[in-house]
Design a protein around this motif. Structure first.
Motif, PDB file in Angstrom:
ATOM      1  N   ARG A 341       0.834  -1.204   0.000  1.00 21.45           N
ATOM      2  CA  ARG A 341       0.000   0.000   0.000  1.00 21.45           C
ATOM      3  C   ARG A 341       0.869   1.254   0.000  1.00 21.45           C
ATOM      4  NH1 ARG A 341      -5.555  -0.345   1.747  1.00 21.45           N
ATOM      5  NH2 ARG A 341      -6.159  -2.505   2.121  1.00 21.45           N
ATOM      6  N   LEU A 342       1.926   1.216   0.805  1.00 23.47           N
ATOM      7  CA  LEU A 342       2.831   2.351   0.858  1.00 23.47           C
ATOM      8  C   LEU A 342       3.530   2.547  -0.489  1.00 23.47           C
ATOM      9  CD1 LEU A 342       4.329   4.588   2.359  1.00 23.47           C
ATOM     10  CD2 LEU A 342       5.947   2.853   3.174  1.00 23.47           C
ATOM     11  N   ARG A 343       4.021   1.469  -1.089  1.00 25.40           N
ATOM     12  CA  ARG A 343       4.678   1.588  -2.400  1.00 25.40           C
ATOM     13  C   ARG A 343       3.714   2.136  -3.437  1.00 25.40           C
ATOM     14  NH1 ARG A 343       6.957  -3.428  -0.879  1.00 25.40           N
ATOM     15  NH2 ARG A 343       5.358  -4.533  -2.081  1.00 25.40           N
ATOM     16  N   ASP A 344       2.483   1.653  -3.393  1.00 25.27           N
ATOM     17  CA  ASP A 344       1.488   2.135  -4.361  1.00 25.27           C
ATOM     18  C   ASP A 344       1.210   3.627  -4.174  1.00 25.27           C
ATOM     19  OD1 ASP A 344       1.303  -0.408  -5.388  1.00 25.27           O
ATOM     20  OD2 ASP A 344      -0.585  -0.895  -4.368  1.00 25.27           O
ATOM     21  N   TYR A 345       1.184   4.053  -2.908  1.00 27.23           N
ATOM     22  CA  TYR A 345       0.919   5.463  -2.638  1.00 27.23           C
ATOM     23  C   TYR A 345       2.054   6.342  -3.160  1.00 27.23           C
ATOM     24  CZ  TYR A 345       0.401   9.843  -0.168  1.00 27.23           C
ATOM     25  OH  TYR A 345       0.305  11.181   0.126  1.00 27.23           O
ATOM     26  N   VAL A 346       3.282   5.991  -2.827  1.00 26.32           N
ATOM     27  CA  VAL A 346       4.422   6.784  -3.297  1.00 26.32           C
ATOM     28  C   VAL A 346       4.462   6.795  -4.821  1.00 26.32           C
ATOM     29  CG1 VAL A 346       6.931   7.013  -3.292  1.00 26.32           C
ATOM     30  CG2 VAL A 346       5.732   6.395  -1.175  1.00 26.32           C
ATOM     31  N   ALA A 347       4.154   5.648  -5.425  1.00 29.61           N
ATOM     32  CA  ALA A 347       4.124   5.580  -6.893  1.00 29.61           C
ATOM     33  C   ALA A 347       3.041   6.483  -7.465  1.00 29.61           C
ATOM     34  CB  ALA A 347       3.900   4.134  -7.343  1.00 29.61           C
ATOM     35  N   ALA A 348       1.902   6.570  -6.776  1.00 30.58           N
ATOM     36  CA  ALA A 348       0.814   7.429  -7.250  1.00 30.58           C
ATOM     37  C   ALA A 348       1.207   8.896  -7.175  1.00 30.58           C
ATOM     38  CB  ALA A 348      -0.445   7.178  -6.424  1.00 30.58           C
ATOM     39  N   ILE A 349       1.947   9.284  -6.146  1.00 33.35           N
ATOM     40  CA  ILE A 349       2.360  10.678  -5.990  1.00 33.35           C
ATOM     41  C   ILE A 349       3.419  11.051  -7.028  1.00 33.35           C
ATOM     42  CG2 ILE A 349       3.359  12.380  -4.416  1.00 33.35           C
ATOM     43  CD1 ILE A 349       0.497  11.347  -3.714  1.00 33.35           C
ATOM     44  N   THR A 350       4.292  10.131  -7.364  1.00 32.11           N
ATOM     45  CA  THR A 350       5.377  10.438  -8.303  1.00 32.11           C
ATOM     46  C   THR A 350       5.035  10.077  -9.744  1.00 32.11           C
ATOM     47  OG1 THR A 350       6.386   8.275  -7.854  1.00 32.11           O
ATOM     48  CG2 THR A 350       7.153  10.147  -6.538  1.00 32.11           C
ATOM     49  N   ALA A 351       3.862   9.550  -9.992  1.00 29.41           N
ATOM     50  CA  ALA A 351       3.472   9.125 -11.341  1.00 29.41           C
ATOM     51  C   ALA A 351       3.621  10.268 -12.343  1.00 29.41           C
ATOM     52  CB  ALA A 351       2.028   8.621 -11.338  1.00 29.41           C
ATOM     53  N   GLY A 352       4.177   9.946 -13.495  1.00 32.32           N
ATOM     54  CA  GLY A 352       4.324  10.950 -14.541  1.00 32.32           C
ATOM     55  C   GLY A 352       5.499  11.879 -14.360  1.00 32.32           C
ATOM     56  N   THR A 353       6.345  11.601 -13.371  1.00 27.56           N
ATOM     57  CA  THR A 353       7.544  12.416 -13.145  1.00 27.56           C
ATOM     58  C   THR A 353       8.770  11.509 -13.171  1.00 27.56           C
ATOM     59  OG1 THR A 353       7.775  12.202 -10.735  1.00 27.56           O
ATOM     60  CG2 THR A 353       6.155  13.789 -11.548  1.00 27.56           C
ATOM     61  N   SER A 354       9.922  12.120 -13.294  1.00 24.51           N
ATOM     62  CA  SER A 354      11.179  11.363 -13.232  1.00 24.51           C
ATOM     63  C   SER A 354      11.889  11.550 -11.905  1.00 24.51           C
ATOM     64  CB  SER A 354      12.105  11.800 -14.374  1.00 24.51           C
ATOM     65  OG  SER A 354      12.381  13.191 -14.281  1.00 24.51           O
ATOM     66  N   VAL A 355      11.271  12.301 -11.004  1.00 25.50           N
ATOM     67  CA  VAL A 355      11.912  12.571  -9.722  1.00 25.50           C
ATOM     68  C   VAL A 355      12.007  11.296  -8.895  1.00 25.50           C
ATOM     69  CG1 VAL A 355       9.756  13.206  -8.543  1.00 25.50           C
ATOM     70  CG2 VAL A 355      11.927  14.108  -7.718  1.00 25.50           C
ATOM     71  N   VAL A 356      13.149  11.087  -8.256  1.00 30.56           N
ATOM     72  CA  VAL A 356      13.375   9.907  -7.424  1.00 30.56           C
ATOM     73  C   VAL A 356      13.421  10.357  -5.969  1.00 30.56           C
ATOM     74  CG1 VAL A 356      14.935   8.005  -6.880  1.00 30.56           C
ATOM     75  CG2 VAL A 356      14.684   8.777  -9.256  1.00 30.56           C
ATOM     76  N   PRO A 357      12.470   9.934  -5.143  1.00 30.08           N
ATOM     77  CA  PRO A 357      12.468  10.370  -3.747  1.00 30.08           C
ATOM     78  C   PRO A 357      13.668   9.819  -2.978  1.00 30.08           C
ATOM     79  CG  PRO A 357      10.741   8.737  -4.130  1.00 30.08           C
ATOM     80  CD  PRO A 357      11.319   9.068  -5.462  1.00 30.08           C
ATOM     81  N   ILE A 358      14.180  10.631  -2.082  1.00 31.60           N
ATOM     82  CA  ILE A 358      15.280  10.235  -1.211  1.00 31.60           C
ATOM     83  C   ILE A 358      14.702   9.800   0.125  1.00 31.60           C
ATOM     84  CG2 ILE A 358      17.349  11.031  -0.012  1.00 31.60           C
ATOM     85  CD1 ILE A 358      17.676  13.099  -2.239  1.00 31.60           C
ATOM     86  N   GLN A 359      15.061   8.631   0.583  1.00 35.03           N
ATOM     87  CA  GLN A 359      14.537   8.132   1.861  1.00 35.03           C
ATOM     88  C   GLN A 359      15.227   8.837   3.025  1.00 35.03           C
ATOM     89  OE1 GLN A 359      11.651   5.384   0.550  1.00 35.03           O
ATOM     90  NE2 GLN A 359      12.135   6.038   2.636  1.00 35.03           N
ATOM     91  N   LEU A 360      14.458   9.645   3.755  1.00 35.66           N
ATOM     92  CA  LEU A 360      14.961  10.245   4.986  1.00 35.66           C
ATOM     93  C   LEU A 360      14.776   9.297   6.158  1.00 35.66           C
ATOM     94  CD1 LEU A 360      13.729  13.943   4.620  1.00 35.66           C
ATOM     95  CD2 LEU A 360      15.891  12.921   3.896  1.00 35.66           C
ATOM     96  N   THR A 361      13.652   8.620   6.159  1.00 31.71           N
ATOM     97  CA  THR A 361      13.402   7.522   7.107  1.00 31.71           C
ATOM     98  C   THR A 361      12.878   6.361   6.294  1.00 31.71           C
ATOM     99  OG1 THR A 361      12.852   9.031   8.928  1.00 31.71           O
ATOM    100  CG2 THR A 361      12.086   6.755   9.117  1.00 31.71           C
TER     101      THR A 361
END
Length: 551
Positions: A341-361
């Motif tokens: 569920r968490l992976r799906d959520y992060v994927a939904a927020i970044t969909a259509g972009t090339s930005v790669v989130p940096i894990q702070l935690t």
């Protein structure tokens, strides 16, 4: 029923029955009013000495630390700060202020964003910070929380004692008194509703038309003659009707005598994730897509009963000078497939972009109480009492239109302004919150799916104009089509009273023609005025944006 002076009215000795007797009388005795009665503790009570009242005046070394709150823009110079320890002491302090004609204000946790507690007109501050007991009231079958308790006090006591909680806010040092009275919410609200949806009763020190101060208990029971006072404290805001000395919480529909079944059961574990999106990799199209994706996900998952209601996410859009946008997500780790569920959520927020989130935690399972402590203490800016701040808010029913996002991007990337602590935070809302009718509580915004908090923090008083100006410019441009404020329509739904904003009654900042009272309370305002007329007819409890007496 009447007050009996000279007896310990609240604290832990009440476990034997002082306020329980008073509240029980309201609930069970036909025809009785709700004036609280102090009664002596029985032998079953612990011999805990009552907290003595303390008066602090100018010249006392404690004084300077008691005349300002979390927003250091607001400072008072009262003749006295009354540190009270019992409800009876509150009655006495209020009565003395009324008798001598002194303007008073009330401090709970001290987190008020505006000058409601601390301003030059205040002559007496009634400080509840020593009244912080949390206990189970067996006679009422509800949890009692004194008005000066901080949220972390409440979470810690309820969970360690009985494995329950209330769906309150993430900031640990916020006071329960103002948080609940304004309709407090937090990470559990999408599954459990607002704090006020679990409020059973409230004890308030009020002043009647004759100028007599007294403690009154009001419950949500349909036959309680004081029920309107309870209703006013389910979103009417603090400092409007009296001094809140105690709340009682029990979830609707709770039955039996087992305390562990009377309130919300938090998840055993929470899955917590914090990621950053570097501004260096974000252009306007990327920003537009990230923000639009957040709004779209919440619009699609904001209804009561949504399968994703157990996920809450705070996405902070910092000014470019900060270097990052930061998104915090928490969800029930005991729900099916939380990691996916968490992976799906992060994927939904970044969909259509090339930005790669940096894990702070990195995604991390934590015991629920540990997760609350981590999240509540991980952002020192939000709890730093030396900072100055400016704040504004919006309820969002639907996703952003393009013009709103364009205005956000413009001001978050301005090169003539640099403040790493200037931001717009998007906050999950909706779910179970929206299962309650607008007039069932004073919290009228029951159809929104996420909220916005516009804010800036700084240290130097000489910089006030530039930081306040930035927040004003941004807010006014986002809502340019509706007079500079988020009026209630198909897209936005006004403002959150617990993020008070003095500009709402500024004709230069709010040109919508919609008054501040409607932006906060919608159609509930006239009813709040009637409650004000009944319980504070002399307008003793007032501030720069308090409920007005009917004209």
């Amino acid at each position: 029923m009447s007050e009996t002076k000279g007896q310990d009215f609240s604290r832990r000795r009440m476990l034997a029955g002082s306020a329980t007797a008073a509240l029980g009388g309201v609930v069970t005795a036909a025809g009785l009013g709700g004036t609280a009665t102090a009664s002596a503790s029985t032998g079953a009570a612990e011999a805990v000495p009552p907290i003595e009242a303390v008066t602090v005046r100018p010249g006392d070394p404690r004084y300077s630390q008691l005349i300002t709150g979390n927003n250091s823009r607001w400072v008072a110079a009262p003749e006295a700060v009354r540190l009270v320890g019992t409800t009876e002491q509150v009655v006495q302090a209020v009565q003395e202020a009324v008798r001598t004609g002194k303007r008073l204000s009330v401090r709970g946790g001290g987190h008020c964003f505006e000058d409601f507690v601390y301003n030059p007109d205040i002559q007496v501050v009634i400080d509840l910070s020593r009244m912080k007991a949390v206990y189970y009231d067996a006679q009422v079958q509800a949890f009692a929380v004194e008005g000066g308790a901080l949220l972390m006090d409440v979470y810690d006591s309820l969970f360690k004692g009985w494995g329950v909680t209330i769906p309150g806010g993430m900031c640990y040092s916020v006071g329960i008194g103002g948080h609940v009275s304004g309709g407090g919410y937090g990470l559990l609200s999408r599954t459990s509703g607002l704090t006020v949806d679990h409020l059973y009763a409230v004890e308030v020190v009020v002043v009647d038309r004759s100028g007599t101060a007294k403690a009154v208990v009001a419950t949500r029971e349909p036959n309680d003659p004081n029920r309107d006072l309870w209703w006013a404290h389910t979103g009417g805001g603090g400092g409007n009707f009296g001094v809140i000395t105690r709340y009682w919480f029990r979830s609707p529909g709770a039955t039996g005598s087992d305390p562990s079944t009377q309130l919300v059961k938090p998840p055993t574990e929470a899955l917590v994730n914090v990621v950053a999106f570097p501004w260096a990799s974000i252009d306007k199209p990327t920003f537009t897509r990230l923000v639009s994706n957040y709004g779209a996900w919440h619009e699609a998952n904001g209804a009561p009963g949504s399968p994703n209601a157990g996920l809450s996410s705070f996405f902070t859009l910092y000014h470019r000078s900060n270097g990052n946008l930061v998104m915090l997500t928490a969800l029930d780790a005991n729900a099916p497939n939380p990691e996916s569920r968490l992976r799906d959520y992060v994927a939904a927020i970044t969909a259509g972009t090339s930005v790669v989130p940096i894990q702070l935690t990195a995604p991390r399972r934590l015991p629920w109480l540990a997760s609350i402590r981590l999240l509540g203490t991980s952002n020192p800016v939000l709890t730093n009492p030396t900072l100055r701040g400016a704040h504004k808010s919006t309820y969002m029913k639907k996703n952003f239109p393009a013009a709103h996002i364009a205005a956000l991007y413009k001001h978050l990337t301005r090169t003539d302004y640099a403040n790493p602590n200037a931001m717009v935070t998007m906050l999950s809302f909706g779910g179970k919150i929206n299962s309650v009718a607008e007039n069932a509580t004073a919290s009228a915004q029951r159809s929104s799916t996420f909220k916005l908090l516009y804010q800036a923090f700084w240290s130097d008083k000489s910089e006030d104009a530039q930081h306040i100006g930035w927040v004003r410019d941004l807010y006014r441009e986002v809502y340019a089509d509706t007079g500079g404020v988020p009026v209630s329509n198909s897209l936005t739904d006004g403002c959150y009273v617990n993020y008070p904003d003095g500009d709402l009654r500024n004709a230069q900042q709010n040109t919508s023609g919609v008054p501040w009272s409607t932006l906060y309370y919608k159609g509930n305002y006239s009813r709040l005025q009637q409650v004000k007329a009944r319980w504070d007819p002399r307008n003793v409890f007032r501030h720069s944006q308090s409920i007005e007496l009917p004209s």
